[in-house]
Scaffold this motif. Structure first.
Motif, PDB file in Angstrom:
ATOM      1  N   PRO A 749     -57.054  11.748   4.504  1.00 58.31           N
ATOM      2  CA  PRO A 749     -56.157  11.500   3.366  1.00 58.31           C
ATOM      3  C   PRO A 749     -56.430  10.148   2.712  1.00 58.31           C
ATOM      4  CG  PRO A 749     -54.941  12.415   5.217  1.00 58.31           C
ATOM      5  CD  PRO A 749     -56.309  12.108   5.735  1.00 58.31           C
ATOM      6  N   THR A 750     -56.345  10.113   1.390  1.00 61.74           N
ATOM      7  CA  THR A 750     -56.678   8.897   0.645  1.00 61.74           C
ATOM      8  C   THR A 750     -55.446   8.002   0.498  1.00 61.74           C
ATOM      9  OG1 THR A 750     -56.293  10.064  -1.441  1.00 61.74           O
ATOM     10  CG2 THR A 750     -58.548  10.014  -0.602  1.00 61.74           C
ATOM     11  N   SER A 751     -54.918   7.578   1.620  1.00 62.50           N
ATOM     12  CA  SER A 751     -53.660   6.825   1.627  1.00 62.50           C
ATOM     13  C   SER A 751     -53.800   5.395   1.105  1.00 62.50           C
ATOM     14  CB  SER A 751     -53.093   6.776   3.050  1.00 62.50           C
ATOM     15  OG  SER A 751     -52.869   8.081   3.543  1.00 62.50           O
ATOM     16  N   LYS A 752     -55.020   4.936   0.901  1.00 63.30           N
ATOM     17  CA  LYS A 752     -55.217   3.582   0.395  1.00 63.30           C
ATOM     18  C   LYS A 752     -55.534   3.543  -1.094  1.00 63.30           C
ATOM     19  CE  LYS A 752     -54.626   1.256   4.243  1.00 63.30           C
ATOM     20  NZ  LYS A 752     -53.965   2.368   4.981  1.00 63.30           N
ATOM     21  N   SER A 753     -55.499   4.677  -1.752  1.00 61.99           N
ATOM     22  CA  SER A 753     -55.780   4.651  -3.202  1.00 61.99           C
ATOM     23  C   SER A 753     -54.973   5.725  -3.904  1.00 61.99           C
ATOM     24  CB  SER A 753     -57.276   4.817  -3.477  1.00 61.99           C
ATOM     25  OG  SER A 753     -57.825   5.918  -2.795  1.00 61.99           O
ATOM     26  N   VAL A 754     -53.680   5.449  -4.072  1.00 67.70           N
ATOM     27  CA  VAL A 754     -52.749   6.386  -4.692  1.00 67.70           C
ATOM     28  C   VAL A 754     -52.347   5.834  -6.061  1.00 67.70           C
ATOM     29  CG1 VAL A 754     -50.571   7.621  -4.425  1.00 67.70           C
ATOM     30  CG2 VAL A 754     -51.884   6.956  -2.392  1.00 67.70           C
ATOM     31  N   ILE A 755     -52.648   6.561  -7.118  1.00 73.79           N
ATOM     32  CA  ILE A 755     -52.261   6.127  -8.464  1.00 73.79           C
ATOM     33  C   ILE A 755     -50.767   6.374  -8.647  1.00 73.79           C
ATOM     34  CG2 ILE A 755     -52.546   6.550 -10.931  1.00 73.79           C
ATOM     35  CD1 ILE A 755     -55.454   7.316 -10.331  1.00 73.79           C
ATOM     36  N   VAL A 756     -50.032   5.332  -9.030  1.00 75.89           N
ATOM     37  CA  VAL A 756     -48.572   5.450  -9.140  1.00 75.89           C
ATOM     38  C   VAL A 756     -48.067   4.860 -10.456  1.00 75.89           C
ATOM     39  CG1 VAL A 756     -48.228   5.384  -6.631  1.00 75.89           C
ATOM     40  CG2 VAL A 756     -48.146   3.252  -7.938  1.00 75.89           C
ATOM     41  N   ARG A 757     -46.926   5.369 -10.861  1.00 69.97           N
ATOM     42  CA  ARG A 757     -46.151   4.758 -11.931  1.00 69.97           C
ATOM     43  C   ARG A 757     -44.765   4.453 -11.381  1.00 69.97           C
ATOM     44  NH1 ARG A 757     -45.783  10.378 -13.434  1.00 69.97           N
ATOM     45  NH2 ARG A 757     -43.586  11.042 -13.659  1.00 69.97           N
ATOM     46  N   PHE A 758     -43.985   3.703 -12.143  1.00 75.30           N
ATOM     47  CA  PHE A 758     -42.662   3.270 -11.688  1.00 75.30           C
ATOM     48  C   PHE A 758     -41.606   3.737 -12.684  1.00 75.30           C
ATOM     49  CE2 PHE A 758     -45.832   0.454 -10.012  1.00 75.30           C
ATOM     50  CZ  PHE A 758     -45.475   0.318  -8.679  1.00 75.30           C
ATOM     51  N   GLU A 759     -40.528   4.276 -12.136  1.00 80.25           N
ATOM     52  CA  GLU A 759     -39.415   4.741 -12.957  1.00 80.25           C
ATOM     53  C   GLU A 759     -38.119   4.164 -12.423  1.00 80.25           C
ATOM     54  OE1 GLU A 759     -39.477   8.988 -13.102  1.00 80.25           O
ATOM     55  OE2 GLU A 759     -41.354   9.065 -14.274  1.00 80.25           O
ATOM     56  N   PRO A 760     -37.118   3.987 -13.274  1.00 80.18           N
ATOM     57  CA  PRO A 760     -35.849   3.409 -12.811  1.00 80.18           C
ATOM     58  C   PRO A 760     -35.255   4.220 -11.672  1.00 80.18           C
ATOM     59  CG  PRO A 760     -35.920   3.495 -15.211  1.00 80.18           C
ATOM     60  CD  PRO A 760     -37.114   4.265 -14.725  1.00 80.18           C
ATOM     61  N   ALA A 761     -34.742   3.516 -10.678  1.00 79.05           N
ATOM     62  CA  ALA A 761     -34.143   4.180  -9.521  1.00 79.05           C
ATOM     63  C   ALA A 761     -32.783   4.737  -9.895  1.00 79.05           C
ATOM     64  CB  ALA A 761     -34.013   3.211  -8.365  1.00 79.05           C
ATOM     65  N   ASP A 762     -32.455   5.872  -9.293  1.00 78.15           N
ATOM     66  CA  ASP A 762     -31.162   6.511  -9.543  1.00 78.15           C
ATOM     67  C   ASP A 762     -30.346   6.460  -8.261  1.00 78.15           C
ATOM     68  OD1 ASP A 762     -29.041   7.953 -10.454  1.00 78.15           O
ATOM     69  OD2 ASP A 762     -30.061   9.896 -10.369  1.00 78.15           O
ATOM     70  N   GLY A 763     -29.525   5.450  -8.115  1.00 76.66           N
ATOM     71  CA  GLY A 763     -28.682   5.343  -6.930  1.00 76.66           C
ATOM     72  C   GLY A 763     -29.320   4.507  -5.846  1.00 76.66           C
ATOM     73  N   ALA A 764     -28.599   4.374  -4.741  1.00 75.56           N
ATOM     74  CA  ALA A 764     -29.060   3.562  -3.613  1.00 75.56           C
ATOM     75  C   ALA A 764     -30.185   4.277  -2.879  1.00 75.56           C
ATOM     76  CB  ALA A 764     -27.898   3.295  -2.657  1.00 75.56           C
ATOM     77  N   PRO A 765     -31.091   3.511  -2.269  1.00 71.94           N
ATOM     78  CA  PRO A 765     -32.216   4.137  -1.556  1.00 71.94           C
ATOM     79  C   PRO A 765     -31.782   4.783  -0.261  1.00 71.94           C
ATOM     80  CG  PRO A 765     -32.212   1.769  -1.205  1.00 71.94           C
ATOM     81  CD  PRO A 765     -31.136   2.043  -2.211  1.00 71.94           C
ATOM     82  N   PRO A 766     -32.497   5.815   0.161  1.00 70.09           N
ATOM     83  CA  PRO A 766     -32.204   6.428   1.452  1.00 70.09           C
ATOM     84  C   PRO A 766     -32.719   5.565   2.592  1.00 70.09           C
ATOM     85  CG  PRO A 766     -34.119   7.454   0.453  1.00 70.09           C
ATOM     86  CD  PRO A 766     -33.583   6.467  -0.555  1.00 70.09           C
ATOM     87  N   ALA A 767     -32.375   5.955   3.805  1.00 71.95           N
ATOM     88  CA  ALA A 767     -32.877   5.249   4.979  1.00 71.95           C
ATOM     89  C   ALA A 767     -34.386   5.442   5.084  1.00 71.95           C
ATOM     90  CB  ALA A 767     -32.191   5.764   6.241  1.00 71.95           C
TER      91      ALA A 767
END
Length: 777
Positions: A749-767
């Motif tokens: 798995p290519t866990s060291k090269s993941v293309i991502v974008r960022f979007e506003p969070a909706d609510g508190a984060p889960p555990a």
């Protein structure tokens, strides 16, 4: 008195940040690890146990695979090693009463940290989805006899042996690994996925093709005597802390060190060795040159260094190349076409950085390159590691003392498991030897690795998952896809010491089989037993637990495999499974006749410190490849291309974890406290993307399948990462790694090269490491 685990999950939604500590280890680290150990084990048990870690008459640390030298310190463990031992030797217990109070639906909402803190599992338990409305219910105590009867029933009901998967964790000892692969092949399948598929499979693939053996070529003494050590894509301070002592010794002997990493790492900046007065107080600056490379730019860097070496009169070891290598001309032509501008774009480095690295390379007679997941978990990982081999071959740095390749394995016996035959694509010579020894007919078709195992479960082609240790759900990519795939199976079986996320994600039936750990005394009918392991540099040695088992209801791993084999194969098997359970020396006698390098196994492993396995490139400058020589390669240079407005994310460990085991909620070397759902972003990138320090964001990965994979509720931390790059902890971000995004040739798995974008969070984060919503059981 047994220590008590935390009653509830701590709040995880408000991590704090402080300036990171740029001095790894030291007295604070010792105090911290001892505090954790005493909290889990008590003072007397802590002293009795830690003084046996990595000693010649003790047990092998269940953490990393870094080797021990001939002369051992009285405290031959690191901070994370002490935590690993404490987690296993804890006085906390998970009894049937615990399971009675926690239905599966409750376990599914708990964090991996909370699950791990509950303690050692004391009895085998069974969950059957059909026993309660909606599929919820409790794990119930079950006898060992009934557990093996269930396994036999499900395996015998399969339409084909290839509908079964036998997964192995790197903690599994040689004897167990050999028995498990023997059972799987006698049963009729090569479906033997293991944790190597997700970490150093790229290393093994590249090294086998280029030097003829998929292991490192250096010893600990080589590290101590190198002139130049390049540490690329690896963070020893967190992942292999005892390596820092070896680097410190190398520095004292005159070595220089180049660190190649997208993040500055405390351990490589300054190491405070708590085992010496000077080290504890002042420390040693390890890195001479820090190359803050962009994620995935390593192949381009080494290709350009190779061009510079070729262009330098007298820099190439032509005698070595002529006598020992193949493919030089094609390689030299490709390297000669390396482009400065493209390299600077791929790496994010300056021309001055690379020229200084070149000068350091030319000044070194003996060079070692060490690497870990930062090089192995990209689409182009195999060509990257082949380029590292090119770099070393050019100046004759394989088969020379103080020089060579050094892939640093992450788990204590992950290399040994592969040596013992845990591999879905076994060599015909190994199967021939196995068949001769046991009078069986092993299947010759290839089996499933980890990614293909998940696909087989998803597609209904695999119906039983048996896991010898590990935390399959949390370690694998594409979390929601993996969990859904596992829930389609008829039976999941986990041989475990403690709870983890995988126990909450089950097939229609699920067994947890509690086993002895490394710290536990193992007594069988013939007397006290030892097991053996192979470290990252090919040394094989004994491990002897010294503590009373956590429960009288535990079985050892070899006993579990032997009894399962007897239950499943019955009278059709002529393998002496019962003898193997009684006396592990009988297993080693058989290994000695099947696996090259293990001749006279029992006598050699009885020697303090064990023995070194043969390594033809290191020992003889003999390269058992298809050409009979070390192979230069000329793959096209690749590096990730990231669209505007996106970043390239790497998943990594915090300092308070080991693989998927979470010891605590701090990462003090990076200045993170009381939480794990954080994403590290370069301040300039953050400003351009509108990500304020401390703000909450959802991370969304993008891949060619067009599916949005979302990790919700992460706190942005401005951090000096390489430009265009970001980092966040796994397993929380494994959900972002597409199942189909894998390295060419190795399928990692290519866990060291993941293309991502960022979007506003909706609510508190889960555990941490739990889904945003409780899955439908």
């Amino acid at each position: 008195m047994a220590s008590k685990p935390p009653a509830d999950d701590p709040a995880q939604d408000a991590p704090t940040t402080n300036p990171p500590q740029h001095a790894a280890a030291g007295i604070p680290a010792v105090r911290h690890s001892l505090t954790i150990a005493q909290r889990q084990m008590g003072a007397a048990r802590t002293a009795r146990t830690l003084l046996k870690v990595n000693q010649k008459n003790g047990f092998d640390c269940p953490g990393c695979a870094w080797p021990e030298g001939e002369h051992r310190h009285i405290a031959e463990f690191c901070e994370n090693g002490a935590k690993a031992v404490a987690e296993e030797a804890t006085l906390r217990r998970v009894t049937p009463a615990f399971f009675a109070g926690h239905p599966l639906s409750d376990l599914a909402t708990r964090s991996g940290y909370w699950l791990g803190q509950q303690g050692r599992i004391t009895q085998p338990v069974l969950f059957e989805r059909g026993d309660a409305p909606g599929g919820d219910g409790h794990y119930q105590p079950v006898t060992w006899e009934k557990a093996f009867e269930i396994i036999a029933e499900e395996l015998r009901a399969l339409d084909s042996p290839d509908e079964a998967l036998f997964y192995t964790s790197g903690r599994t000892a040689n004897e167990t690994a050999f028995l498990l692969q023997l059972f799987a092949r006698e049963f009729g399948t090569n479906n033997l996925p293991d944790c190597s598929n997700m970490c150093h499979e790229s290393s093994g693939t590249a090294l086998a093709e280029t030097i003829g053996i998929g292991k490192g070529s250096v010893s600990l003494e080589d590290i101590h005597h190198a002139d130049l050590i390049i540490v690329a894509g690896q963070n020893p301070g967190t992942n292999h802390p005892r390596m820092l002592s070896a680097l410190e010794k190398a520095k004292a002997a005159g070595a220089r060190i180049i660190s190649v990493n997208p993040l500055p790492e405390a351990g490589l900046e300054r190491f405070k060795n708590p085992q010496t007065a000077r080290g504890a107080l002042k420390g040693t600056a390890l890195t001479d040159l820090f190359l803050q490379i962009r994620i995935g730019g390593d192949q381009a860097l080494f290709r350009l260094l190779n061009k510079l070496i070729l262009d330098t009169p007298g820099a190439v070891d032509q005698g070595f190349i002529d006598e020992h290598t193949h493919g030089y001309d094609a390689f030299a032509k490709a390297a000669g076409e390396a482009d400065w501008d493209e390299t600077l774009t791929a790496t994010g480095l300056t021309r001055e950085d690379i020229e200084e690295a070149h000068r350091m390379v030319l000044a070194s007679r003996r060079t070692i390159v060490c690497w870990a997941m930062g090089l192995t978990q990209h689409k182009h990982s195999v060509p990257t590691i082949k380029e590292v081999v090119n770099f070393l071959l050019l100046r004759g740095n394989i088969g020379r003392p103080g020089a060579g390749v050094c892939p640093v394995r992450g788990h204590s016996n992950v290399q040994g498991d592969r040596t013992m035959g845990i591999f879905e694509r076994p060599a015909p010579e190994f199967l021939d030897a196995l068949d001769r020894e046991f009078a069986i007919t092993s299947p010759r078709h290839h089996g499933h690795d980890v990614v293909r195992s998940i696909e087989a479960m998803r597609d209904g082609d695999a119906k039983v998952l048996f896991a010898m240790g590990g935390n399959f759900v949390a370690a694998t990519p594409d979390t929601h896809v993996t969990e859904a795939a596992i829930r389609t199976t008829r039976l999941t079986v986990h041989v475990s010491t403690k709870l983890n996320r995988s126990h909450a994600v089950t097939g229609a039936r699920a067994l947890i089989l509690p086993t002895l750990g490394r710290t536990d005394r193992d007594e069988q009918e013939s007397g006290k037993q030892i097991v053996t392991v192979e470290d990252s540099m090919g040394m094989v040695h004994a491990s002897r637990g010294n503590l009373p088992p956590a429960s009288p209801h535990l079985l050892s791993e070899p006993a579990i495999v032997a009894r399962m084999a007897r239950a499943v194969l019955g009278a059709t098997s002529h393998t002496p499974w019962e003898d193997f359970e009684k006396d592990y020396a009988t297993i080693r006698d058989r290994i000695a006749r099947v696996v090259p390098g293990f001749e006279d196994y029992n006598a050699r492993v009885a020697r303090p410190g064990g023995f070194a396995l043969p390594h033809a490139p290191r020992d003889e400058r003999r390269f058992p490849t298809t050409t009979g020589k070390a192979n230069f390669t000329d793959a096209p240079v690749e590096h990730p291309r990231v669209p505007a407005g996106r970043l390239l994310l790497q998943t990594l460990r915090s300092h308070d974890q080991y693989n998927t085991t979470i010891y605590g909620l701090d990462d003090r070397y990076r200045g993170i406290h009381d939480g794990r759902r954080v994403v590290l972003v370069n301040p300039q990138d953050a400003s351009e993307l509108g990500l304020a320090d401390g703000s909450l964001t959802d991370i969304v990965s993008e891949w060619k399948d067009g599916v949005d994979r979302r990790a919700p509720g992460f706190r942005v931390v401005h951090y000096p990462t390489a430009r265009g790059c970001a980092a966040a902890y796994y397993p929380e971000t494994n959900v972002l790694v597409p199942l189909g995004a894998t390295a060419d040739a190795s399928n990692t798995p290519t866990s060291k090269s993941v293309i991502v974008r960022f979007e506003p969070a909706d609510g508190a984060p889960p555990a941490p490491d739990t889904p945003a919503a409780t899955p439908d059981q």
